[in-house]
Write an enzyme that holds these catalytic residues in place. Structure first.
Site, PDB file in Angstrom:
ATOM      1  CG  HIS A  62      -0.521   0.079   2.530  1.00 46.07           C
ATOM      2  ND1 HIS A  62      -0.351   1.275   3.182  1.00 46.07           N
ATOM      3  CD2 HIS A  62      -0.176  -0.869   3.412  1.00 46.07           C
ATOM      4  CE1 HIS A  62       0.069   1.040   4.419  1.00 46.07           C
ATOM      5  NE2 HIS A  62       0.198  -0.252   4.585  1.00 46.07           N
ATOM      6  CG  ASP A 163       2.368   0.733   7.916  1.00 45.66           C
ATOM      7  OD1 ASP A 163       2.032   0.261   6.831  1.00 45.66           O
ATOM      8  OD2 ASP A 163       1.604   0.773   8.912  1.00 45.66           O
ATOM      9  CD  GLU A 193      -3.121  -1.551   5.017  1.00 44.47           C
ATOM     10  OE1 GLU A 193      -3.073  -2.622   5.624  1.00 44.47           O
ATOM     11  OE2 GLU A 193      -2.818  -0.465   5.570  1.00 44.47           O
ATOM     12  CD  GLU A 194      -1.923   2.390   7.454  1.00 42.14           C
ATOM     13  OE1 GLU A 194      -2.615   1.949   8.386  1.00 42.14           O
ATOM     14  OE2 GLU A 194      -0.702   2.150   7.343  1.00 42.14           O
ATOM     15  CG  ASP A 216       1.677  -3.567   5.437  1.00 40.43           C
ATOM     16  OD1 ASP A 216       2.453  -2.675   5.855  1.00 40.43           O
ATOM     17  OD2 ASP A 216       0.450  -3.386   5.331  1.00 40.43           O
ATOM     18  CG  HIS A 302       0.358   2.971  12.697  1.00 36.99           C
ATOM     19  ND1 HIS A 302      -1.022   2.881  12.626  1.00 36.99           N
ATOM     20  CD2 HIS A 302       0.812   2.424  11.542  1.00 36.99           C
ATOM     21  CE1 HIS A 302      -1.372   2.275  11.503  1.00 36.99           C
ATOM     22  NE2 HIS A 302      -0.268   1.988  10.821  1.00 36.99           N
TER      23      HIS A 302
HETATM   24 ZN   LIG Z   1       0.728  -1.140   6.443  1.00 32.71          ZN
END
Ligand SMILES: [Zn+2]
Length: 329
Positions: A62, A163, A193-194, A216, A302
């Site tokens: 992604h 990410d 995607e998130e 990922d 994140h």
């Molecule tokens: Zn991801």
């Protein structure tokens, strides 16, 4: 590898605004693809013809990263935001941000805040009042954290949006190694995607792959206080067994491990307790497919200092190239 990661991370690509990054990746993929298309959701689909065109393989990574969107502007010119994706408010605070049009700001908690969530954050762009702020930013504008990449020792790097720029870089680098894939192969750089694996759902339903493998990041359990798993930074490519969105096909898990052994690629197994990936979209598209994921270990997921090991990336690139060339037979 490092340069590709750095280039991809420097593109603004908050969920829903992936076009800038898609253009950069398309340029990188052009020499290695037979065709490159996009779809209405913004997915970038790079196709490479294989030896056996009766089967289709899809790779997915992604392009989007978590970020924020402007919800309203206070009278005094401070900007209120909402999260796009799973934001860690504490890790994001006291940080520089950039809006999609290049406007810079700083993200700050309200003075005296006792709850530390996104509702208590605001952005200061240096405006003197709302009218002044509205010259630069309006409701609905997206913004991202900014963070330079930091090298930690020889082979580890920290930065934002590993990410999943890392996954994009792994698949793009793998494409360079693959001469003729076993099957018709689609390298798909997905959107949104998130917020629920949305881009990959559309792409997988259009492609209808027999085999689907995502790339990922996955959290590690080698930091102070973390527990519940074994994935470690530097432990090699992580072959996903399950996460909360998918139970990977045994056929894919076993084949990836077999190819890793055969090609002397360092690997580990991944069992992720929470979180999903594009793997899930591919698995249930059409009549279903054999789905799996090669994950890249990442500390502090994140947070703006996501930390990875370049050796794990290289192992993941090799494993993608191996499965593309050698397939399942
Ligand atoms: Zn991801």
């Amino acid at each position: 590898m490092y340069n590709t990661i750095k280039k991809y991370i420097s593109c603004f690509s908050v969920t829903g605004s992936e076009k800038y990054l898609a253009d950069v990746i398309a340029e990188d993929m052009a020499p290695y693809a037979d065709s490159i298309t996009t779809d209405p959701m913004g997915n970038l689909i790079c196709f490479k013809k294989g030896k056996d065109s009766s089967k289709r393989m899809m790779f997915a990574a992604h392009m989007d990263e978590i970020g924020f969107v402007v919800t309203y502007i206070e009278k005094n010119g401070y900007i209120r935001v909402s999260n796009v994706g799973g934001i860690n408010a504490v890790a994001s605070s006291s940080h520089e941000v950039e809006f999609i049009n290049g406007t810079k700001g700083v993200l700050i908690f309200e003075s005296g805040a006792t709850e530390y969530n996104v509702k208590k954050l605001y952005v200061d762009i240096g405006a003197k009042d709302r009218k002044d702020a509205e010259k630069k930013v309006h409701v609905g504008d997206y913004l991202a954290l900014t963070q330079n990449i930091v090298r930690l020792g020889n082979r580890r790097i920290a930065g934002k949006a590993m990410d999943d720029r890392l996954g994009c870089a792994v698949i793009a680098e793998a494409a360079k190694l693959i001469k003729t894939p076993a099957y018709d192969t689609y390298f798909v750089f997905t959107t949104q995607e998130e917020v629920g694996l949305r881009g990959s759902k559309a792409a997988a339903n259009a492609i209808l792959p027999l085999y689907g493998i995502a790339c990922d990041v996955t959290p590690t359990y080698d930091t102070i206080g973390s527990q519940g798993g074994e994935v470690a930074l530097g432990g090699g490519a992580a072959i996903k067994v399950k996460d909360s969105s998918v139970i990977c096909s045994k056929k894919v898990v076993d084949r990836l491990a077999e190819l890793a052994e055969k090609n002397k690629i360092k690997y580990q197994y991944e069992v992720l307790l929470a979180g999903g990936t594009d793997t899930a979209s591919m698995q249930v598209a059409g009549a279903g497919c054999y789905a799996g994921c090669i994950s890249v270990p990442c500390r502090y997921v994140h947070q703006p200092v996501e930390t990875i090991d370049l050796k794990d990336c290289e192992a993941s690139v090799k494993l993608f190239a191996a499965i593309a060339e050698e397939g399942f037979e």
